[in-house]
Design an enzyme around this catalytic site. Structure first.
Site, mmCIF file in Angstrom:
data_model
loop_
_atom_site.group_PDB
_atom_site.id
_atom_site.type_symbol
_atom_site.label_atom_id
_atom_site.label_comp_id
_atom_site.label_asym_id
_atom_site.label_seq_id
_atom_site.Cartn_x
_atom_site.Cartn_y
_atom_site.Cartn_z
ATOM 1 N N SER A 81 5.698 6.961 -1.684
ATOM 2 C CA SER A 81 7.022 6.514 -2.147
ATOM 3 C C SER A 81 7.987 6.275 -0.994
ATOM 4 C CB SER A 81 7.633 7.528 -3.131
ATOM 5 O OG SER A 81 6.752 7.734 -4.204
ATOM 6 N N ARG A 82 7.431 5.926 0.156
ATOM 7 C CA ARG A 82 8.243 5.613 1.346
ATOM 8 C C ARG A 82 9.106 6.798 1.801
ATOM 9 N NH1 ARG A 82 4.799 1.982 1.291
ATOM 10 N NH2 ARG A 82 5.298 -0.250 1.319
ATOM 11 N N LEU A 83 8.739 8.009 1.358
ATOM 12 C CA LEU A 83 9.475 9.205 1.821
ATOM 13 C C LEU A 83 8.769 9.770 3.053
ATOM 14 C CD1 LEU A 83 10.664 11.224 -1.312
ATOM 15 C CD2 LEU A 83 12.011 9.916 0.337
ATOM 16 N N ALA B 290 0.867 -1.185 0.000
ATOM 17 C CA ALA B 290 0.000 0.000 0.000
ATOM 18 C C ALA B 290 0.891 1.217 0.000
ATOM 19 C CB ALA B 290 -0.879 0.000 1.243
#
Ligand SMILES: Cc1cc2nc3c(=O)[nH]c(=O)nc-3n(C[C@H](O)[C@H](O)[C@H](O)COP(=O)(O)O)c2cc1C
Length: 230
Positions: A201-203, A11
């Site tokens: 984006s996992r940022l 997700a």
């Protein structure tokens, strides 16, 4: 060997994020705000069950870590507090090594809070006040269960419960069941607090408050605030 069936679950996180402009110099008010948001979220949308569920990690005398979930029952300028048996596995581990870490996670909100520090036992009057506030059945259950010790089977547990229920009948008074031996609680005296906010984006955003001087979680002079890479 191995299976990829869990790897396919993916997700993207798109929470509100967390920027420095919203972050106070001391972490207490923002942590309280996030706890209140989680309680409201559960009431309004039902997707943050047990919003006070907190994983608590301890270390045993051999240095091996352990972790379990408890309910956060207080938060003040010292840190979060919870109630448990001081004779449980966690209680014995904290006696050997008071170092402790804790985390609350609200996946639906893409938020998590982490604490590190050391554990201090709750004062007897705090313990008694909290114990009296519990429903009668939970107070009886505490007497019937030597937490973390082996029991032969489920029936033994239920027999112990019935015995305690006979010994301390429900009179409707908060004083009808005494506080069991060893029942107590801890406060996590926090030296480090992290707020994590999931972003695309996992940022993700990670803001950490580290203690640099004595003072509570509400004392701006006691903390240094840093952003960490996700
Ligand atoms: C959602 C949830 C809340 C819990 N709350 C508590 C709690 O407040 N206190 C407690 O002693 N155990 C609580 N437990 C049970 C603990 O996870 C654990 O089984 C128990 O404290 C024994 O841990 P120990 O053997 O490591 O000492 C809870 C479990 C869950 C899943």
């Amino acid at each position: 060997m191995g299976s990829d069936r869990y790897r396919r679950l993916r997700a993207d996180y798109d929470g509100e994020g967390l920027d420095e402009a919203r972050c106070p110099d001391a972490p207490l008010t923002l942590v309280q705000e996030w706890l209140d948001d989680a309680v409201r979220r559960q009431a309004e949308r039902g997707d943050a069950p047990e919003p006070m569920a907190m994983s608590v990690a301890t270390v045993d005398e051999d240095g091996l870590p352990d972790v379990r979930t408890v309910l956060l029952r207080s938060l003040d300028e010292v840190g979060p507090g919870f109630f448990t048996s001081t004779l449980s596995a966690k209680g014995l581990q904290l006696r050997a090594n008071p170092g402790v870490a804790a985390a609350l996670t609200w996946p639906a909100m893409f938020r998590a809070v982490r604490f590190r520090g050391y554990a201090e036992q709750q004062a007897a009057d705090e313990v008694a006040a909290y114990f009296r506030s519990r429903p009668w059945g939970a107070r009886i259950g505490a007497h019937a269960s030597a937490q973390s010790r082996p029991v032969p089977d489920r029936a033994a547990l239920e027999t112990a419960y019935q015995e305690m229920a006979r010994r301390y009948p429900d009179t409707g008074s908060p004083d009808d069941v005494p506080v069991p031996e060893g029942w107590g609680g801890y406060r996590l005296v926090a030296d480090r607090v992290e707020l994590w906010a999931g972003r695309p984006s996992r940022l993700h955003d990670r803001i950490v408050w580290e203690r640099v001087a004595p003072g509570g979680l509400d004392d701006a002079a006691a903390w240094r605030r840093t952003r960490l890479a996700p």
